[in-house]
Scaffold this active site. Sequence first.
Site, PDB file in Angstrom:
ATOM      1  N   HIS A  79       0.858  -1.190   0.000  1.00 26.99           N
ATOM      2  CA  HIS A  79       0.000   0.000   0.000  1.00 26.99           C
ATOM      3  C   HIS A  79       0.891   1.235   0.000  1.00 26.99           C
ATOM      4  CE1 HIS A  79      -2.839   3.033   1.412  1.00 26.99           C
ATOM      5  NE2 HIS A  79      -3.818   2.189   1.131  1.00 26.99           N
ATOM      6  N   TYR A 117     -14.825   4.170   7.913  1.00 28.77           N
ATOM      7  CA  TYR A 117     -15.239   2.799   7.585  1.00 28.77           C
ATOM      8  C   TYR A 117     -16.684   2.490   7.945  1.00 28.77           C
ATOM      9  CZ  TYR A 117     -10.621   1.599   5.978  1.00 28.77           C
ATOM     10  OH  TYR A 117      -9.469   1.541   5.229  1.00 28.77           O
ATOM     11  N   ASP A 149     -12.630   2.650  -0.735  1.00 26.78           N
ATOM     12  CA  ASP A 149     -11.810   2.932   0.444  1.00 26.78           C
ATOM     13  C   ASP A 149     -12.639   3.775   1.403  1.00 26.78           C
ATOM     14  OD1 ASP A 149      -9.620   2.730   2.027  1.00 26.78           O
ATOM     15  OD2 ASP A 149      -8.333   3.999   0.832  1.00 26.78           O
ATOM     16  N   HIS A 150     -12.013   4.672   2.124  1.00 26.83           N
ATOM     17  CA  HIS A 150     -12.762   5.419   3.146  1.00 26.83           C
ATOM     18  C   HIS A 150     -14.014   6.065   2.570  1.00 26.83           C
ATOM     19  CE1 HIS A 150      -8.488   6.204   4.807  1.00 26.83           C
ATOM     20  NE2 HIS A 150      -8.885   4.970   5.024  1.00 26.83           N
ATOM     21  N   HIS A 154      -7.671   0.163  -4.293  1.00 25.51           N
ATOM     22  CA  HIS A 154      -8.460   0.924  -3.324  1.00 25.51           C
ATOM     23  C   HIS A 154      -8.962   2.159  -4.049  1.00 25.51           C
ATOM     24  CE1 HIS A 154      -6.439  -0.497   0.704  1.00 25.51           C
ATOM     25  NE2 HIS A 154      -7.028  -1.468   0.040  1.00 25.51           N
ATOM     26  N   CYS A 161      -3.809   2.703  -4.413  1.00 17.92           N
ATOM     27  CA  CYS A 161      -4.825   3.450  -3.665  1.00 17.92           C
ATOM     28  C   CYS A 161      -4.988   4.843  -4.269  1.00 17.92           C
ATOM     29  CB  CYS A 161      -4.430   3.524  -2.192  1.00 17.92           C
ATOM     30  SG  CYS A 161      -5.630   4.452  -1.217  1.00 17.92           S
TER      31      CYS A 161
END
Length: 356
Positions: free
Chosen positions: A206, A330, A316-317, A271, A244
């Site tokens: 990552h 999350y 992702d978030h 991501h 990401c």
Amino acid sequence: MKMIFRWYGKNNDSVLLNHINQIPGTDGVAWALHDKQPGEVWNQPEIQETVEGIRSYGLHAEVVESVNIHEDIKLGLPSRVEYIEKYVQTIRNLASAGVKVICYNFMPVFDWIRTDLHKELEDGSTALFYENNKIQHITPEALIKKITKNPEFTMPGWEPERLDQIQTLIDQYKNITEEDLWEHLRYFLEKVIPVCEECDIRMAIHPDDPPWSVFGLPRIISSRKDLQRLVGLVDSEYNGLTLCSGALGAHPENNIPAMIHEFKDRIHFAHVRNVRRYDNGDFIETSHRAADGSVDIVKVIQAYHEIGYEGYIRPDHGRHLWGENCRPGYGLYDRALGIMYMLGIWDTLEKGGYKQ
Ligand code: DNO
């Protein structure tokens, strides 16, 4: 692409497996044994128990996020030999439970960094925020104290019980240059990638989040050049990336669609999220929608479509919506909306694009 959702386990997540399997097009979860400390072996029975729990909801458990790397490996200390042996054992145990991808990172001391976990957006939702100026004028200890007032709301790498060690760790990195960190990463990969090839499990690093150095610590996975160097460290498809869009997208020079094309054979996990960047280096996380942030998520998904991406992907978030009480970034709702946005773009492309 194979859509999955991050799940923190039955004791650590407000989101239930039964919620996840109701999200259209979502077949699996990215999971971990969150009680394990870096350097501990994940044993077969505990892996099996979690994997079976996930499978009982009709979801697969092929992606682990993350098996964290002990700091001694990143620091290149003699004890890394023992910690790498343990990591290798964990890889073998995960492979025997059917895991295909391991996400990890090589960021010293901290994982992702934000200054505010609940910054209000224009519409009243809240989201993760990074204020550059604050990071330059605050000690890591003070920042940790500020954000861990509510113990449920910590970030990975920022757990309150680590507070005592933070200064010692930062001191240990004082003499470690970026070149040293690259060498330590190479040493680690040279040991683990042959095992991954043998047991058919892919490593997916990552990127740094944010993609620049913080608190004077070296960070080396932040740009296109860094990704080029990473894939060359050990020339095997098993040495790959978690691309990401949010972590890399915080830097205006990172062109995510171009990276997807360039590293297409090494992206094992995607991501996807959006960030709105400000000129002073601040950024806030927004909905996935292209119009809401600085990363054109339509172009990101289009690039995955163009390369015929068959790997794993997850939202992702997300923002915290509708009064949801969840782990920062999350929650269920905004990430589920993100999935529908991504699948909407993907399905339209699959049908040859939108035609009037
Ligand atoms: C943030 C995540 C990261 C990621 C690790 C991988 O929300 O994307 O914490 O899981 O960096 O090791």
